[in-house]
Design a protein around this motif. Structure first.
Motif, PDB file in Angstrom:
ATOM      1  N   UNK A   1       0.686  -1.309   0.058  1.00  0.00           N
ATOM      2  CA  UNK A   1       0.197   0.093   0.066  1.00  0.00           C
ATOM      3  C   UNK A   1       0.844   1.270   0.171  1.00  0.00           C
ATOM      4  N   UNK A   2       0.657   2.166  -1.096  1.00  0.00           N
ATOM      5  CA  UNK A   2       1.434   3.247  -1.000  1.00  0.00           C
ATOM      6  C   UNK A   2       0.620   4.613  -0.961  1.00  0.00           C
ATOM      7  N   UNK A   3       0.919   5.500  -0.081  1.00  0.00           N
ATOM      8  CA  UNK A   3      -0.067   6.775  -0.023  1.00  0.00           C
ATOM      9  C   UNK A   3       0.459   7.688  -1.192  1.00  0.00           C
ATOM     10  N   UNK A   4      -0.336   8.763  -1.469  1.00  0.00           N
ATOM     11  CA  UNK A   4       0.020   9.731  -2.390  1.00  0.00           C
ATOM     12  C   UNK A   4       1.169  10.522  -1.544  1.00  0.00           C
ATOM     13  N   UNK A   5       2.443  10.285  -2.060  1.00  0.00           N
ATOM     14  CA  UNK A   5       3.329  11.029  -1.145  1.00  0.00           C
ATOM     15  C   UNK A   5       3.488  12.482  -1.353  1.00  0.00           C
ATOM     16  N   UNK A   6       2.683  13.060  -2.491  1.00  0.00           N
ATOM     17  CA  UNK A   6       2.472  14.327  -2.582  1.00  0.00           C
ATOM     18  C   UNK A   6       1.993  15.199  -1.611  1.00  0.00           C
TER      19      UNK A   6
END
Ligand code: PLP
Length: 392
Positions: free
Chosen positions: A1-6
């Motif tokens: 699971x990756x979050x929106x790093x922005x």
């Protein structure tokens, strides 16, 4: 699971919480002093009678089987889209009802519009300006280039030919500076956008405050804008709908990029992710564009503009540099004695019991400036200006 790093690149939005804390601390230490708030960007006058009546009627309709309505068209009921077209016709602008999209306000559309653009675009954003443009572009990971507003350009940045933007944000009348582009200046922006195949996102949320007949109230009053601009407007400040929620966005069918009509993309986006504005609210909004409703909202705008006049007269008397306040509800002043925005905030709170908004909260270019709002009650504005005069 990756979050929106922005999202991690966003600055925490402390502005209004710091203001609230400072005001509360001051009140606790000085319980007898009356604080006057000229910081808010929210309206204070209630909905006008024509709107209230139309909404009452719509509520009754919803309570009867014969007139009850369920889901409506995602882009808004035809009666309201046609009312918006009629409003534009009076400005000398022809738009079709399928170019109008009704929404729950300009903020949502200004953020959501990024769905139809690629994230690797170069985006030009004025500084200082309404912070939503910057934050939504950071969230989307776009490449932001700032264009500086300053006292020399009257806080109205002009095109820079050395930059080749894809998206250009313009806000006129501007929040926070109250500065308004004239037709010649907007024509330069339209030409520049056409040369670069860019799209202008034109925020006209405060257009109703323009009383100078020579100033444009819509970007479509400029030749060629229908081929390069999307316009966002809102009934929030126009008709006191900040809590009722209704706005509209115009996407001309002649706006084509990469062989695709942006109108089609936006329709597809809205019908997929949005289920429309309540019928009751749309009937209230329709009433704004009737003769009776429009006269009533104009009288509220007169009231706010008179407040603005009281503020600008005082600043002129005090010899303070400012812009705005004439065709806009915001007055943008230079902090005296080279104070920073926050130093001036503290000074004004402690010495005049007046609360404004530090310009630095609207971008780096706002440092050293301060926003006063004309949306308060008349007595508060008069008292605030009395207190300001005493400081001299
Ligand atoms: N655009 C500008 C420049 C604003 O200042 C605001 C609200 O303060 C908005 C848009 C948002 O308006 P709405 O209430 O329609 O979301």
């Amino acid at each position: 699971m990756n979050i929106n790093q922005h999202f991690l690149n966003l600055n925490d939005s402390y502005l209004f919480s710091i203001i609230a804390k400072k005001v509360n601390d001051y009140k606790a230490a000085n319980p007898d002093n009356m604080i006057i708030r000229l910081g808010i960007g929210d309206v204070t006058l209630p909905l006008v009678p024509a709107v209230v009546e139309a909404m009452h009627h719509a509520v009754s309709e919803m309570g009867r089987a014969e007139t009850f309505r369920g889901y409506g068209e995602e882009q808004g009921y035809l009666f309201l889209r046609q009312a918006v077209c009629g409003y534009y016709a009076k400005k000398g602008v022809t738009i079709q009802d399928d170019e109008v999209f009704i929404s729950d306000g300009a903020k949502s559309d200004l953020g959501n519009i990024l769905d139809i653009f690629a994230p690797d675009n170069t985006v030009l954003i004025p500084d200082p300006v309404y912070p939503v443009y910057v934050d939504t572009n950071i969230m989307a990971g776009c490449n932001i280039v700032y264009m500086n507003g300053n006292a020399d350009n009257g806080f109205l940045p002009q095109p820079d030919k050395s930059i080749r933007p894809d998206i250009i944000y313009l806000c006129s009348p501007n929040n926070p500076t109250g500065a308004v582009y004239n037709k010649e200046q907007l024509s330069l922006w339209v030409d520049y956008a056409l040369e670069n195949n860019a799209v202008i996102l034109f925020d006209s949320a405060y257009e109703i405050f323009i009383r100078d007949a020579n100033l444009p109230t819509s970007i479509y009053q400029i030749d060629g804008a229908d081929k390069c601009a999307i316009e966002f407007c809102s009934l929030s400040k126009m008709a006191g709908f900040t809590g009722t929620r209704c706005g509209y966005t115009i996407v001309p069918r002649s706006l084509i990029r990469s062989g695709t009509a942006l109108n089609k993309l936006w329709l597809r986006r809205q019908t997929t992710k949005f289920n429309g504005v309540p019928y009751i609210v749309q009937r209230g909004a329709e009433a704004v564009f009737t003769g009776e409703g429009f006269a009533q909202i104009q009288s509220n705008i007169d009231y706010y503009l008179q407040n603005a006049r009281i503020i600008t007269d005082t600043l002129t008397e005090l010899g303070t540099w400012f812009t705005g306040g004439i065709n806009a509800p915001y007055i943008w002043l230079k902090c005296p004695d080279s104070m920073s925005s926050w130093e001036f905030f503290d000074y004004l709170l402690e010495n005049a019991n007046v609360v404004g908004t530090p310009g630095a909260g609207f971008g780096a270019g706002g440092e050293g400036f301060f926003r006063l709002s004309a949306f308060g009650h008349r007595e508060s504005v008069i008292t605030a200006m009395k207190n300001l005069r005493k400081l001299k």
